[in-house]
Design an enzyme around this catalytic site. Structure first.
Site, PDB file in Angstrom:
ATOM      1  N   SER A  77       0.863  -1.182   0.000  1.00 20.49           N
ATOM      2  CA  SER A  77       0.000   0.000   0.000  1.00 20.49           C
ATOM      3  C   SER A  77       0.901   1.234   0.000  1.00 20.49           C
ATOM      4  CB  SER A  77      -0.855   0.010   1.277  1.00 20.49           C
ATOM      5  OG  SER A  77      -1.496   1.252   1.443  1.00 20.49           O
TER       6      SER A  77
ATOM      7  N   TYR B  34      -2.533  -0.217  10.665  1.00 15.16           N
ATOM      8  CA  TYR B  34      -2.444  -0.702   9.274  1.00 15.16           C
ATOM      9  C   TYR B  34      -1.101  -0.363   8.615  1.00 15.16           C
ATOM     10  CZ  TYR B  34      -3.955  -0.970   4.298  1.00 15.16           C
ATOM     11  OH  TYR B  34      -4.064  -1.219   2.950  1.00 15.16           O
TER      12      TYR B  34
HETATM   13  P1  NDP Z   1     -11.514  -5.915  -0.272  1.00 14.86           P
HETATM   14  O1  NDP Z   1     -11.934  -5.805   1.143  1.00 14.86           O
HETATM   15  O2  NDP Z   1     -12.440  -5.429  -1.334  1.00 14.86           O
HETATM   16  O3  NDP Z   1     -11.145  -7.431  -0.607  1.00 14.86           O
HETATM   17  C1  NDP Z   1     -10.309  -8.159   0.252  1.00 14.86           C
HETATM   18  C2  NDP Z   1     -10.678  -9.611   0.175  1.00 14.86           C
HETATM   19  O4  NDP Z   1      -9.818 -10.328   1.074  1.00 14.86           O
HETATM   20  C3  NDP Z   1     -12.109  -9.882   0.626  1.00 14.86           C
HETATM   21  O5  NDP Z   1     -12.737 -10.768  -0.274  1.00 14.86           O
HETATM   22  C4  NDP Z   1     -11.920 -10.528   2.001  1.00 14.86           C
HETATM   23  O6  NDP Z   1     -12.924 -11.484   2.318  1.00 14.86           O
HETATM   24  C5  NDP Z   1     -10.594 -11.250   1.795  1.00 14.86           C
HETATM   25  N1  NDP Z   1     -10.017 -11.596   3.094  1.00 14.86           N
HETATM   26  C6  NDP Z   1     -10.046 -10.885   4.248  1.00 14.86           C
HETATM   27  N2  NDP Z   1      -9.456 -11.570   5.241  1.00 14.86           N
HETATM   28  C7  NDP Z   1      -9.031 -12.743   4.701  1.00 14.86           C
HETATM   29  C8  NDP Z   1      -8.374 -13.877   5.199  1.00 14.86           C
HETATM   30  N3  NDP Z   1      -8.042 -13.953   6.499  1.00 14.86           N
HETATM   31  N4  NDP Z   1      -8.086 -14.887   4.375  1.00 14.86           N
HETATM   32  C9  NDP Z   1      -8.437 -14.834   3.068  1.00 14.86           C
HETATM   33  N5  NDP Z   1      -9.095 -13.800   2.521  1.00 14.86           N
HETATM   34  C10 NDP Z   1      -9.385 -12.754   3.327  1.00 14.86           C
HETATM   35  O7  NDP Z   1     -10.103  -5.202  -0.363  1.00 14.86           O
HETATM   36  P2  NDP Z   1      -9.291  -4.561  -1.589  1.00 14.86           P
HETATM   37  O8  NDP Z   1      -9.513  -5.340  -2.817  1.00 14.86           O
HETATM   38  O9  NDP Z   1      -9.528  -3.108  -1.586  1.00 14.86           O
HETATM   39  O10 NDP Z   1      -7.788  -4.766  -1.044  1.00 14.86           O
HETATM   40  C11 NDP Z   1      -6.962  -5.815  -1.467  1.00 14.86           C
HETATM   41  C12 NDP Z   1      -5.554  -5.548  -0.978  1.00 14.86           C
HETATM   42  O11 NDP Z   1      -5.116  -4.290  -1.469  1.00 14.86           O
HETATM   43  C13 NDP Z   1      -5.422  -5.476   0.547  1.00 14.86           C
HETATM   44  O12 NDP Z   1      -4.206  -6.061   0.931  1.00 14.86           O
HETATM   45  C14 NDP Z   1      -5.407  -3.978   0.816  1.00 14.86           C
HETATM   46  O13 NDP Z   1      -4.737  -3.661   2.016  1.00 14.86           O
HETATM   47  C15 NDP Z   1      -4.653  -3.491  -0.405  1.00 14.86           C
HETATM   48  N6  NDP Z   1      -4.857  -2.092  -0.706  1.00 14.86           N
HETATM   49  C16 NDP Z   1      -6.108  -1.622  -1.069  1.00 14.86           C
HETATM   50  C17 NDP Z   1      -6.267  -0.286  -1.380  1.00 14.86           C
HETATM   51  C18 NDP Z   1      -7.573   0.290  -1.790  1.00 14.86           C
HETATM   52  O14 NDP Z   1      -7.672   1.526  -1.929  1.00 14.86           O
HETATM   53  N7  NDP Z   1      -8.615  -0.501  -2.017  1.00 14.86           N
HETATM   54  C19 NDP Z   1      -5.142   0.658  -1.315  1.00 14.86           C
HETATM   55  C20 NDP Z   1      -3.893   0.047  -0.922  1.00 14.86           C
HETATM   56  C21 NDP Z   1      -3.780  -1.265  -0.635  1.00 14.86           C
HETATM   57  P3  NDP Z   1     -14.119 -11.065   3.319  1.00 14.86           P
HETATM   58  O15 NDP Z   1     -15.019 -10.218   2.493  1.00 14.86           O
HETATM   59  O16 NDP Z   1     -14.712 -12.359   3.736  1.00 14.86           O
HETATM   60  O17 NDP Z   1     -13.487 -10.314   4.465  1.00 14.86           O
END
Ligand code: NDP
Length: 259
Positions: A144, A157
């Site tokens: 990030s 975070y």
């Molecule tokens: P979302 O919340 O849309 O998607 C994340 C997914 O990860 C969800 O489907 C969630 O499932 C799943 N998840 C959560 N916990 C676990 C676990 N323990 N094991 C397996 N799967 C899990 O997030 P984003 O797509 O926005 O983010 C994806 C990545 O990008 C993250 O690492 C985030 O920190 C990073 N990021 C995102 C940014 C943004 O602006 N969106 C900016 C910078 C970084 P469930 O719904 O069941 O929780």
């Protein structure tokens, strides 16, 4: 269209958001794709949609909790039984835990690190022995812009995301002699449920959204597929000498001096 042909890839947290976009992009480029996701119902729906959109049958969903090393190991074992040795792992699963440091509970600290840092390590540890033995592999960790910059009120975070860069660099160096590349992508604001939830949690969600857009040099935030394009590149054979690096995908936001 075939930049990942013949490759087997696992993406964690791929049921929605950035992970789902990466899974779709990888399938379009010819990879066999595994969506390793906590929410198996969402992951199955996404896998089905990817199958319809790309015509591939080489896409499956596996219920996986990245906080549990045995769960990640089981997903790797099932992937390899179905498609053969893993070439690519994208450690994408992540959660926002934004607290005031002194009122934060121990549970919040542990929840953040369990997913955002332990989860990445659990993935790396599960795939590295095979990749090292085969002498090839690409790991892409989704970090990030919080990996380099701090916004007050977002603790812990960014601490965990700084750790993702440290892990990426350390493992990239450890396994470079084995031709296993470990890189990261640092997205800025990307339009996913995570971001929508954050805006919705503010007193005035519409104003919060506008304030975010105003801070962006390109006057928009990013789309998940814009991160996915970078993941395709790092996973592919087009990036053979890129290792222990991080590519920022934020429209230039983190280069701005003033907010
Ligand atoms: P979302 O919340 O849309 O998607 C994340 C997914 O990860 C969800 O489907 C969630 O499932 C799943 N998840 C959560 N916990 C676990 C676990 N323990 N094991 C397996 N799967 C899990 O997030 P984003 O797509 O926005 O983010 C994806 C990545 O990008 C993250 O690492 C985030 O920190 C990073 N990021 C995102 C940014 C943004 O602006 N969106 C900016 C910078 C970084 P469930 O719904 O069941 O929780």
């Amino acid at each position: 269209m075939n930049r990942l042909a013949g490759k087997v890839a696992m993406i964690t947290g791929a049921g929605r958001g950035i992970g789902a976009a990466i899974a779709l992009a990888f399938a379009r480029e010819g990879a066999c794709v595994v969506l390793a996701e906590l929410d198996i119902a969402t992951a199955r729906e996404t896998a089905e949609r990817i199958g319809h959109e790309t015509g591939t049958t080489n896409v499956i969903a596996l219920e996986t909790d990245v906080t549990q090393s045995a769960s990640v190991q089981a997903a790797v074992t099932q992937t390899e039984a179905r498609f053969g040795p893993l070439d690519v792992l994208v450690n994408n699963a992540g959660i926002n835990v934004f607290c005031d440091p002194l009122t934060m509970t121990d549970e919040d600290w542990r929840r953040c690190f369990a997913v955002d840092l332990d989860g990445v390590w659990n993935g790396c540890r599960a795939v590295l022995p095979g990749m090292v033995e085969r002498g090839r592999g690409s790991i892409v960790n989704i970090a990030s812009t919080h990996s380099f910059k701090i916004i007050a009120g977002c603790f812990p975070y960014p601490v965990a995301k700084h750790g993702v860069i440290g892990l990426t660099r350390a493992l990239g160096i450890e396994y470079a002699p084995n031709n296993v590349r470990v890189n990261a992508i640092a997205p800025g604001y990307i339009e996913t449920q995570l971001t929508l939830d954050w805006w919705d949690a503010q007193a005035d969600p519409k104003a919060a959204r506008q304030a975010t857009l105003d801070l962006q040099p390109m006057k928009r935030i990013g789309q998940p597929q814009e991160v996915a394009m970078t993941a395709v590149f790092l996973a592919s054979d087009e990036a053979p000498f890129i290792n222990a690096s991080c590519i920022t995908v934020d429209g230039g936001r983190s280069a701005l001096y003033h907010d």
